[in-house]
Scaffold this motif. Structure first.
Motif, PDB file in Angstrom:
ATOM      1  N   GLY A 156      -9.935   5.324  12.148  1.00 50.94           N
ATOM      2  CA  GLY A 156     -10.160   4.061  12.838  1.00 50.94           C
ATOM      3  C   GLY A 156      -9.420   4.073  14.151  1.00 50.94           C
ATOM      4  N   ASP A 157      -9.577   2.997  14.907  1.00 49.61           N
ATOM      5  CA  ASP A 157      -8.797   2.879  16.133  1.00 49.61           C
ATOM      6  C   ASP A 157      -7.381   2.446  15.743  1.00 49.61           C
ATOM      7  OD1 ASP A 157      -8.830   0.063  15.734  1.00 49.61           O
ATOM      8  OD2 ASP A 157     -10.557  -0.191  17.039  1.00 49.61           O
ATOM      9  N   GLU A 158      -6.501   2.369  16.717  1.00 43.13           N
ATOM     10  CA  GLU A 158      -5.092   2.044  16.424  1.00 43.13           C
ATOM     11  C   GLU A 158      -4.936   0.730  15.676  1.00 43.13           C
ATOM     12  OE1 GLU A 158      -2.271   3.830  16.613  1.00 43.13           O
ATOM     13  OE2 GLU A 158      -3.610   5.454  17.183  1.00 43.13           O
ATOM     14  N   GLN A 159      -5.709  -0.270  16.060  1.00 48.81           N
ATOM     15  CA  GLN A 159      -5.613  -1.586  15.423  1.00 48.81           C
ATOM     16  C   GLN A 159      -6.018  -1.514  13.949  1.00 48.81           C
ATOM     17  OE1 GLN A 159      -7.954  -4.629  17.285  1.00 48.81           O
ATOM     18  NE2 GLN A 159      -7.171  -6.242  15.967  1.00 48.81           N
ATOM     19  N   ARG A 185     -12.308  -4.800   2.998  1.00 49.17           N
ATOM     20  CA  ARG A 185     -12.097  -4.828   4.446  1.00 49.17           C
ATOM     21  C   ARG A 185     -13.088  -3.955   5.216  1.00 49.17           C
ATOM     22  NH1 ARG A 185      -8.081  -8.566   6.081  1.00 49.17           N
ATOM     23  NH2 ARG A 185      -6.753  -8.883   4.278  1.00 49.17           N
ATOM     24  N   GLY A 186     -13.876  -3.166   4.492  1.00 50.30           N
ATOM     25  CA  GLY A 186     -14.852  -2.299   5.153  1.00 50.30           C
ATOM     26  C   GLY A 186     -14.227  -1.070   5.789  1.00 50.30           C
ATOM     27  N   GLU A 197      -3.362   0.391  11.917  1.00 56.60           N
ATOM     28  CA  GLU A 197      -2.194  -0.473  11.738  1.00 56.60           C
ATOM     29  C   GLU A 197      -2.462  -1.501  10.632  1.00 56.60           C
ATOM     30  OE1 GLU A 197       0.000  -3.331  14.754  1.00 56.60           O
ATOM     31  OE2 GLU A 197      -0.254  -1.310  15.615  1.00 56.60           O
ATOM     32  N   GLN A 198      -3.664  -2.068  10.645  1.00 56.99           N
ATOM     33  CA  GLN A 198      -4.042  -3.048   9.615  1.00 56.99           C
ATOM     34  C   GLN A 198      -4.065  -2.409   8.231  1.00 56.99           C
ATOM     35  OE1 GLN A 198      -4.156  -6.078   9.324  1.00 56.99           O
ATOM     36  NE2 GLN A 198      -4.283  -6.845  11.372  1.00 56.99           N
ATOM     37  N   ILE A 199      -4.602  -1.194   8.139  1.00 52.27           N
ATOM     38  CA  ILE A 199      -4.643  -0.491   6.851  1.00 52.27           C
ATOM     39  C   ILE A 199      -3.230  -0.330   6.312  1.00 52.27           C
ATOM     40  CG2 ILE A 199      -5.107   1.739   5.747  1.00 52.27           C
ATOM     41  CD1 ILE A 199      -7.608   1.950   7.586  1.00 52.27           C
ATOM     42  N   GLU A 200      -2.325   0.130   7.170  1.00 56.54           N
ATOM     43  CA  GLU A 200      -0.937   0.336   6.745  1.00 56.54           C
ATOM     44  C   GLU A 200      -0.301  -0.975   6.277  1.00 56.54           C
ATOM     45  OE1 GLU A 200       3.010   2.760   8.256  1.00 56.54           O
ATOM     46  OE2 GLU A 200       1.426   2.315   9.693  1.00 56.54           O
ATOM     47  N   LYS A 201      -0.501  -2.056   7.036  1.00 57.79           N
ATOM     48  CA  LYS A 201       0.072  -3.357   6.672  1.00 57.79           C
ATOM     49  C   LYS A 201      -0.535  -3.888   5.374  1.00 57.79           C
ATOM     50  CE  LYS A 201       1.252  -4.872  11.342  1.00 57.79           C
ATOM     51  NZ  LYS A 201       0.885  -5.766  12.454  1.00 57.79           N
ATOM     52  N   GLN A 202      -1.860  -3.782   5.237  1.00 53.93           N
ATOM     53  CA  GLN A 202      -2.526  -4.296   4.039  1.00 53.93           C
ATOM     54  C   GLN A 202      -2.116  -3.500   2.797  1.00 53.93           C
ATOM     55  OE1 GLN A 202      -4.363  -7.098   3.815  1.00 53.93           O
ATOM     56  NE2 GLN A 202      -3.883  -7.429   5.963  1.00 53.93           N
ATOM     57  N   ALA A 204      -2.014   0.947 -15.062  1.00 58.03           N
ATOM     58  CA  ALA A 204      -3.457   0.732 -15.095  1.00 58.03           C
ATOM     59  C   ALA A 204      -3.871  -0.252 -14.002  1.00 58.03           C
ATOM     60  CB  ALA A 204      -3.867   0.192 -16.465  1.00 58.03           C
ATOM     61  N   GLY A 205      -4.986   0.027 -13.354  1.00 58.66           N
ATOM     62  CA  GLY A 205      -5.544  -0.888 -12.368  1.00 58.66           C
ATOM     63  C   GLY A 205      -5.087  -0.682 -10.938  1.00 58.66           C
ATOM     64  N   VAL A 206      -4.078   0.156 -10.723  1.00 61.02           N
ATOM     65  CA  VAL A 206      -3.549   0.341  -9.365  1.00 61.02           C
ATOM     66  C   VAL A 206      -4.605   0.978  -8.458  1.00 61.02           C
ATOM     67  CG1 VAL A 206      -1.780   1.453  -7.952  1.00 61.02           C
ATOM     68  CG2 VAL A 206      -1.172   0.468 -10.159  1.00 61.02           C
ATOM     69  N   LEU A 207      -5.281   1.987  -8.942  1.00 59.38           N
ATOM     70  CA  LEU A 207      -6.328   2.636  -8.153  1.00 59.38           C
ATOM     71  C   LEU A 207      -7.400   1.626  -7.756  1.00 59.38           C
ATOM     72  CD1 LEU A 207      -7.746   5.092  -6.942  1.00 59.38           C
ATOM     73  CD2 LEU A 207      -8.669   5.568  -9.203  1.00 59.38           C
ATOM     74  N   SER A 208      -7.751   0.771  -8.667  1.00 63.94           N
ATOM     75  CA  SER A 208      -8.748  -0.269  -8.392  1.00 63.94           C
ATOM     76  C   SER A 208      -8.269  -1.225  -7.299  1.00 63.94           C
ATOM     77  CB  SER A 208      -9.041  -1.041  -9.674  1.00 63.94           C
ATOM     78  OG  SER A 208      -9.947  -2.073  -9.435  1.00 63.94           O
ATOM     79  N   HIS A 209      -6.995  -1.609  -7.338  1.00 65.18           N
ATOM     80  CA  HIS A 209      -6.450  -2.505  -6.310  1.00 65.18           C
ATOM     81  C   HIS A 209      -6.495  -1.857  -4.932  1.00 65.18           C
ATOM     82  CE1 HIS A 209      -3.920  -4.480  -9.685  1.00 65.18           C
ATOM     83  NE2 HIS A 209      -5.086  -5.072  -9.574  1.00 65.18           N
ATOM     84  N   VAL A 210      -6.097  -0.587  -4.868  1.00 63.55           N
ATOM     85  CA  VAL A 210      -6.061   0.108  -3.579  1.00 63.55           C
ATOM     86  C   VAL A 210      -7.471   0.330  -3.049  1.00 63.55           C
ATOM     87  CG1 VAL A 210      -5.404   2.255  -2.403  1.00 63.55           C
ATOM     88  CG2 VAL A 210      -3.817   1.171  -4.020  1.00 63.55           C
ATOM     89  N   SER A 211      -8.369   0.819  -3.895  1.00 61.77           N
ATOM     90  CA  SER A 211      -9.736   1.059  -3.415  1.00 61.77           C
ATOM     91  C   SER A 211     -10.434  -0.257  -3.087  1.00 61.77           C
ATOM     92  CB  SER A 211     -10.536   1.871  -4.431  1.00 61.77           C
ATOM     93  OG  SER A 211     -10.650   1.187  -5.649  1.00 61.77           O
ATOM     94  N   GLY A 212     -10.100  -1.318  -3.826  1.00 62.91           N
ATOM     95  CA  GLY A 212     -10.664  -2.635  -3.542  1.00 62.91           C
ATOM     96  C   GLY A 212     -10.295  -3.134  -2.163  1.00 62.91           C
ATOM     97  N   LEU A 213      -9.065  -2.856  -1.743  1.00 62.32           N
ATOM     98  CA  LEU A 213      -8.627  -3.232  -0.395  1.00 62.32           C
ATOM     99  C   LEU A 213      -9.545  -2.589   0.652  1.00 62.32           C
ATOM    100  CD1 LEU A 213      -6.531  -4.210   1.799  1.00 62.32           C
ATOM    101  CD2 LEU A 213      -5.431  -2.002   1.444  1.00 62.32           C
TER     102      LEU A 213
END
Length: 180
Positions: free
Chosen positions: A59-62, A33-34, A65-70, A20-29
């Motif tokens: 998005g652009d490469e940066q 971050r916009g 990359e940030q999405i993957e890291k976050q 429970a709550g995992v979807l919320s954590h991911v969508s919250g990210l």
């Protein structure tokens, strides 16, 4: 977020704990971050303790990359992989309800047959078609039905897997946080 010319779409396959709550954590990210999500699908894997999320974003490469890291930093996220289109299989499901009287019904069925869509519901005034395939195929099907009155459309968004067995993750290792 508007897609700019230098932006590109990427499909991430994300394995998370089925809790429970995992979807919320991911969508919250994404909302904090916009970051823009083009499509999002999720479902339990062969191991019921894990859920696979398929997230399409741009998005652009940066930014990508940030999405993957976050994503990788989130506590419930066990594995993140950017799916290479040349080494992956992507599909999407669409349901389309079309107004269909006696006069137009057979023409709509003919279009559905060309695309290998299934007619899954028929009433006196409408029918519902189901089609699975690549996004381009689904878009072409919608275009072919545009001469008729489309009443409703429901799309699942893209889901995908990498080809072959090389990238298959061991659930026990992921859940116990033991990586090779």
């Amino acid at each position: 977020m508007e897609t700019k010319a230098e932006d590109r779409k990427v499909v991430f396959s994300v394995l998370v704990e089925n809790a429970a709550g995992v979807l919320s954590h991911v969508s919250g990210l994404f909302s904090r971050r916009g970051y823009s999500i083009h499509s999002f699908s999720a479902g339990v894997t062969a191991d019921e303790r894990l859920t696979r999320m398929t997230i399409v974003c741009s998005g652009d490469e940066q930014i990508l990359e940030q999405i993957e890291k976050q994503l990788s930093k989130l506590e419930d996220v066990l594995f993140v992989k950017k799916l290479d289109p040349a080494q992956s299989v992507f599909r999407e499901l669409i349901l389309i309800k079309v107004s269909a009287d006696e006069k137009s019904r057979q023409n709509i069925i003919s279009v559905a047959d060309i695309f290998r869509a299934k007619i899954i519901d028929v009433t006196k005034e409408s029918l519902i078609c189901e089609l699975t395939g690549a996004t381009d195929k689904l878009d072409a099907f919608i275009d072919m039905l545009s001469d008729y009155q489309i009443l409703e459309i429901a799309r699942t968004g893209i889901t995908g897997l990498s080809r072959g067995a090389a990238d298959v993750q061991d659930a026990e290792k992921l859940l116990n946080r033991t990586y090779d």
